[in-house]
Design a protein around this motif. Structure first.
Motif, PDB file in Angstrom:
ATOM      1  N   ARG A  57       0.857  -1.264  -0.142  1.00  0.00           N
ATOM      2  CA  ARG A  57       0.209  -0.146  -0.115  1.00  0.00           C
ATOM      3  C   ARG A  57       1.018   1.321   0.058  1.00  0.00           C
ATOM      4  O   ARG A  57       0.319   2.437  -0.419  1.00  0.00           O
ATOM      5  N   GLY A  58       2.115   1.169   0.674  1.00  0.00           N
ATOM      6  CA  GLY A  58       2.991   2.356   0.412  1.00  0.00           C
ATOM      7  C   GLY A  58       4.509   1.706   0.175  1.00  0.00           C
ATOM      8  O   GLY A  58       4.544   0.808  -0.420  1.00  0.00           O
ATOM      9  N   ARG A  59       5.344   2.537   0.262  1.00  0.00           N
ATOM     10  CA  ARG A  59       6.869   2.435   0.014  1.00  0.00           C
ATOM     11  C   ARG A  59       7.243   1.396   0.879  1.00  0.00           C
ATOM     12  O   ARG A  59       6.963   1.725   2.205  1.00  0.00           O
ATOM     13  N   VAL A  60       7.819   0.464   0.351  1.00  0.00           N
ATOM     14  CA  VAL A  60       8.394  -0.645   1.429  1.00  0.00           C
ATOM     15  C   VAL A  60       9.906  -0.100   1.790  1.00  0.00           C
ATOM     16  O   VAL A  60      10.451   0.513   1.063  1.00  0.00           O
ATOM     17  N   ASP A  61      10.311  -1.010   2.797  1.00  0.00           N
ATOM     18  CA  ASP A  61      11.744  -0.492   3.045  1.00  0.00           C
ATOM     19  C   ASP A  61      12.711  -1.062   2.002  1.00  0.00           C
ATOM     20  O   ASP A  61      13.926  -0.453   1.921  1.00  0.00           O
ATOM     21  N   LEU A  62      12.782  -2.200   1.705  1.00  0.00           N
ATOM     22  CA  LEU A  62      13.625  -2.771   0.794  1.00  0.00           C
ATOM     23  C   LEU A  62      13.079  -3.486  -0.632  1.00  0.00           C
ATOM     24  O   LEU A  62      12.166  -4.346  -0.342  1.00  0.00           O
ATOM     25  N   ALA A  63      13.351  -3.239  -1.588  1.00  0.00           N
ATOM     26  CA  ALA A  63      13.116  -3.982  -2.848  1.00  0.00           C
ATOM     27  C   ALA A  63      14.135  -4.990  -3.335  1.00  0.00           C
ATOM     28  O   ALA A  63      15.416  -4.744  -3.381  1.00  0.00           O
ATOM     29  N   VAL A  64      13.936  -6.556  -3.252  1.00  0.00           N
ATOM     30  CA  VAL A  64      14.987  -7.254  -3.750  1.00  0.00           C
ATOM     31  C   VAL A  64      14.547  -7.829  -4.945  1.00  0.00           C
ATOM     32  O   VAL A  64      13.630  -8.469  -5.177  1.00  0.00           O
ATOM     33  N   LEU A  65      15.596  -7.711  -5.899  1.00  0.00           N
ATOM     34  CA  LEU A  65      15.556  -7.902  -7.370  1.00  0.00           C
ATOM     35  C   LEU A  65      16.041  -9.235  -7.683  1.00  0.00           C
ATOM     36  O   LEU A  65      17.235  -9.435  -7.717  1.00  0.00           O
ATOM     37  N   ALA A  66      15.358 -10.276  -7.755  1.00  0.00           N
ATOM     38  CA  ALA A  66      15.861 -11.950  -7.728  1.00  0.00           C
ATOM     39  C   ALA A  66      15.461 -12.196  -9.227  1.00  0.00           C
ATOM     40  O   ALA A  66      14.670 -12.991  -9.587  1.00  0.00           O
ATOM     41  N   VAL A  67      16.231 -11.366 -10.370  1.00  0.00           N
ATOM     42  CA  VAL A  67      15.887 -11.259 -11.792  1.00  0.00           C
ATOM     43  C   VAL A  67      17.306 -11.656 -12.427  1.00  0.00           C
ATOM     44  O   VAL A  67      18.449 -11.465 -11.861  1.00  0.00           O
ATOM     45  N   PRO A  68      17.397 -12.228 -13.434  1.00  0.00           N
ATOM     46  CA  PRO A  68      18.622 -12.376 -14.427  1.00  0.00           C
ATOM     47  C   PRO A  68      19.340 -11.116 -14.354  1.00  0.00           C
ATOM     48  O   PRO A  68      18.764 -10.132 -14.303  1.00  0.00           O
ATOM     49  N   PRO A  69      20.766 -11.293 -14.327  1.00  0.00           N
ATOM     50  CA  PRO A  69      21.593  -9.849 -14.314  1.00  0.00           C
ATOM     51  C   PRO A  69      21.167  -8.912 -15.651  1.00  0.00           C
ATOM     52  O   PRO A  69      21.153  -7.666 -15.278  1.00  0.00           O
ATOM     53  N   ALA A  70      20.689  -9.488 -16.813  1.00  0.00           N
ATOM     54  CA  ALA A  70      20.391  -8.417 -17.919  1.00  0.00           C
ATOM     55  C   ALA A  70      19.290  -7.752 -17.562  1.00  0.00           C
ATOM     56  O   ALA A  70      18.874  -6.813 -18.113  1.00  0.00           O
ATOM     57  N   GLN A  71      18.376  -8.215 -16.378  1.00  0.00           N
ATOM     58  CA  GLN A  71      17.123  -7.452 -16.473  1.00  0.00           C
ATOM     59  C   GLN A  71      17.103  -6.464 -15.107  1.00  0.00           C
ATOM     60  O   GLN A  71      16.168  -6.013 -14.834  1.00  0.00           O
ATOM     61  N   VAL A  72      18.323  -6.707 -14.259  1.00  0.00           N
ATOM     62  CA  VAL A  72      18.562  -5.828 -13.125  1.00  0.00           C
ATOM     63  C   VAL A  72      18.227  -4.358 -13.284  1.00  0.00           C
ATOM     64  O   VAL A  72      17.352  -3.773 -12.715  1.00  0.00           O
ATOM     65  N   ALA A  73      19.011  -3.863 -14.139  1.00  0.00           N
ATOM     66  CA  ALA A  73      19.033  -2.363 -14.519  1.00  0.00           C
ATOM     67  C   ALA A  73      17.407  -2.024 -15.014  1.00  0.00           C
ATOM     68  O   ALA A  73      16.982  -0.870 -14.351  1.00  0.00           O
ATOM     69  N   PRO A  74      16.926  -2.587 -15.943  1.00  0.00           N
ATOM     70  CA  PRO A  74      15.531  -2.082 -16.474  1.00  0.00           C
ATOM     71  C   PRO A  74      14.584  -2.287 -15.311  1.00  0.00           C
ATOM     72  O   PRO A  74      13.661  -1.360 -15.018  1.00  0.00           O
ATOM     73  N   VAL A  75      14.553  -3.324 -14.562  1.00  0.00           N
ATOM     74  CA  VAL A  75      13.655  -3.441 -13.495  1.00  0.00           C
ATOM     75  C   VAL A  75      13.974  -2.304 -12.485  1.00  0.00           C
ATOM     76  O   VAL A  75      12.902  -1.887 -11.590  1.00  0.00           O
ATOM     77  N   LEU A  76      15.141  -2.256 -12.008  1.00  0.00           N
ATOM     78  CA  LEU A  76      15.562  -1.217 -11.180  1.00  0.00           C
ATOM     79  C   LEU A  76      14.984   0.136 -11.424  1.00  0.00           C
ATOM     80  O   LEU A  76      14.357   0.876 -10.446  1.00  0.00           O
ATOM     81  N   ARG A  77      15.141   0.714 -12.716  1.00  0.00           N
ATOM     82  CA  ARG A  77      14.731   1.850 -13.115  1.00  0.00           C
ATOM     83  C   ARG A  77      13.125   1.688 -12.982  1.00  0.00           C
ATOM     84  O   ARG A  77      12.567   2.858 -12.600  1.00  0.00           O
ATOM     85  N   SER A  78      12.545   1.047 -13.219  1.00  0.00           N
ATOM     86  CA  SER A  78      10.967   0.707 -13.326  1.00  0.00           C
ATOM     87  C   SER A  78      10.408   0.953 -11.907  1.00  0.00           C
ATOM     88  O   SER A  78       9.692   1.851 -11.481  1.00  0.00           O
ATOM     89  N   LEU A  79      11.272   0.430 -10.969  1.00  0.00           N
ATOM     90  CA  LEU A  79      10.956   0.359  -9.604  1.00  0.00           C
ATOM     91  C   LEU A  79      10.839   1.735  -9.013  1.00  0.00           C
ATOM     92  O   LEU A  79      10.273   2.365  -8.153  1.00  0.00           O
ATOM     93  N   GLN A  80      12.030   2.311  -9.320  1.00  0.00           N
ATOM     94  CA  GLN A  80      12.555   3.738  -8.882  1.00  0.00           C
ATOM     95  C   GLN A  80      11.701   4.764  -9.414  1.00  0.00           C
ATOM     96  O   GLN A  80      11.215   5.677  -8.651  1.00  0.00           O
ATOM     97  N   GLN A  81      11.190   4.427 -10.595  1.00  0.00           N
ATOM     98  CA  GLN A  81      10.171   5.527 -11.010  1.00  0.00           C
ATOM     99  C   GLN A  81       8.929   5.521 -10.329  1.00  0.00           C
ATOM    100  O   GLN A  81       8.359   6.466 -10.544  1.00  0.00           O
ATOM    101  N   GLN A  82       8.509   4.318 -10.081  1.00  0.00           N
ATOM    102  CA  GLN A  82       7.306   4.350  -9.406  1.00  0.00           C
ATOM    103  C   GLN A  82       7.529   4.409  -7.640  1.00  0.00           C
ATOM    104  O   GLN A  82       6.594   4.517  -7.071  1.00  0.00           O
ATOM    105  N   GLY A  83       8.483   4.586  -7.294  1.00  0.00           N
ATOM    106  CA  GLY A  83       8.880   5.063  -5.980  1.00  0.00           C
ATOM    107  C   GLY A  83       8.542   3.913  -5.033  1.00  0.00           C
ATOM    108  O   GLY A  83       7.930   4.024  -4.049  1.00  0.00           O
ATOM    109  N   VAL A  84       8.733   2.511  -5.321  1.00  0.00           N
ATOM    110  CA  VAL A  84       8.191   1.346  -4.620  1.00  0.00           C
ATOM    111  C   VAL A  84       9.150   1.287  -3.443  1.00  0.00           C
ATOM    112  O   VAL A  84       8.378   0.798  -2.423  1.00  0.00           O
ATOM    113  N   ALA A  85      10.451   1.461  -3.245  1.00  0.00           N
ATOM    114  CA  ALA A  85      10.988   1.160  -2.033  1.00  0.00           C
ATOM    115  C   ALA A  85      12.148   2.368  -1.474  1.00  0.00           C
ATOM    116  O   ALA A  85      12.391   3.273  -2.534  1.00  0.00           O
TER     117      ALA A  85
END
Length: 372
Positions: free
Chosen positions: A52-80
């Motif tokens: 419902r709100g921003r979490v303390d930590l987001a853990v990206l358990a994705v393949p190496p090539a997906q880390v950066a794009p997933v990170l950018r998307s999450l940061q743009q959403q203000g997820v953590a």
């Protein structure tokens, strides 16, 4: 850490979620495959409901090539507040995240050195990381809030933090993990052209050498591609040693140089084999101590109900703590072999006690001899 989002619910992601849930963290699950996230939810790893709100930590358990794009998307959403990943390669995700304009001050790269050949949430367990190294690659100096949060994650998972820079991590992993996996796969692939009758001669040595080849090709091709340079360097070094050994064997096969050549090439092979023995001896065993400190007492065990339990009960009755256990069973025999790893100073005494209890002890390693 009150809340976390786990992105990717395979073996590692789900195991992280289970460990955090056991410590009371509100854990949210997300996966590109909704069925995988639901499976992890059913295992008690958290909820698939969005936070419902921003979490303390987001853990990206994705393949190496997906880390950066997933990170950018999450940061743009203000997820953590903070972010980390568990990819087995660190330099590539860091470079790509910087190129995408990610906020690196809130990110700490991570890599837990734990796992298995099988993947998916059903293989996960909360104690997967107990006592295992967990590499952290800080983006800033020690003491930053992001690093402190990552250190708390490692502690809650029961792992041991190891701080490295990205390039040092990738060079190390190429040598101790990525190149060995590819070599194991290449050896296993040679078996496809072998007759079934020949394969029946395969022993535990071949099984041990090719065990790690049973990993996900898609996952490992991602890892190898992401760490291509360091892995290539490690493979070239291994290939040089392989070619040198092959040259010696070819000289021995041709047998055209007489006794002098034979002695020279046998000496070269002996040196190569001894270097292998010496190299394996420096690999830390359980609890970080060399394997020689915990030698194995090898016992033949009949293939009947209750035999293994009886052996373990006798080991306990002797008052000897089991550090590790290996089982070997052949479908062609009516017995198996059990290797009971104990402290070096207890091995000889345990073997003697088991013989007194009528167990067929097959032998001890040299490190466990009475002279030690």
């Amino acid at each position: 850490m009150r809340s976390a989002l786990i992105v990717g619910t395979g073996l590692i992601g789900t195991s992280v979620a289970l460990a955090l849930r056991a410590g009371g963290t509100a854990t949210h699950l997300r996966d590109a495959d909704p069925s995988a996230a639901r499976t992890a939810e059913a295992l008690g790893a958290g909820t698939t409901e969005a936070p419902r709100g921003r979490v303390d930590l987001a853990v990206l358990a994705v393949p190496p090539a997906q880390v950066a794009p997933v990170l950018r998307s999450l940061q743009q959403q203000g997820v953590a507040r903070f972010y980390t990943d568990v990819a087995g390669v660190k330099s590539l995700p860091h470079r790509e995240a910087r190129a995408l304009g990610c906020d690196l001050a809130s990110v700490v790269g991570g890599h837990p050195l734990a796992g298995g050949e099988r993947s998916g949430p059903l293989t996960a367990r909360a104690d997967l990381f107990e006592g295992r190294p967990w590499v952290l690659v800080p983006g800033g100096p020690a003491g930053t809030p992001a690093l402190n949060c990552a250190l708390e994650l490692v502690a809650r998972c029961g792992a041991t933090p190891v701080l490295l820079d990205a390039d040092a991590h990738d060079r190390a992993m190429a040598l101790v993990s990525h190149a060995p996996h590819l070599v194991s796969s290449l050896v296993a692939a040679r078996l496809l052209d072998v007759d079934a009758a020949v394969l029946r001669l395969a022993g535990e040595g071949l099984r041990d050498l090719t065990r790690i080849a049973d990993g996900s090709p898609a996952l490992w091709s991602d890892v190898l591609a992401a760490n291509a340079g360091p892995v290539a360097s490690a493979l070239y070094a291994i290939a040089a040693d392989v070619l040198e050994a092959a040259d010696s064997l070819r000289e021995l096969d041709q047998d055209g140089g007489g006794e002098k050549v034979r002695l020279r090439e046998e000496s070269r092979l002996n040196t190569a084999l001894q270097r292998g023995v010496d190299g394996r001896s420096v690999i830390p065993g359980r609890y970080g101590v060399p394997e020689a400190a915990c030698p194995a007492v090898e016992v033949a065990v009949g293939d009947s109900p209750g035999e293994l339990a009886r052996l373990l009960a006798d080991v306990a009755a002797v008052g000897c703590n089991i550090e590790d256990l290996e089982l070997e069973h052949s479908t062609d025999q009516q017995e198996g072999r059990v290797r009971v790893f104990v402290a070096r100073e207890r091995a000889y005494g345990l073997a003697a006690e088991l013989r007194l209890r009528s167990w067929p002890v097959l032998g001890l390693p040299a490190a466990a001899s009475r002279a030690s």
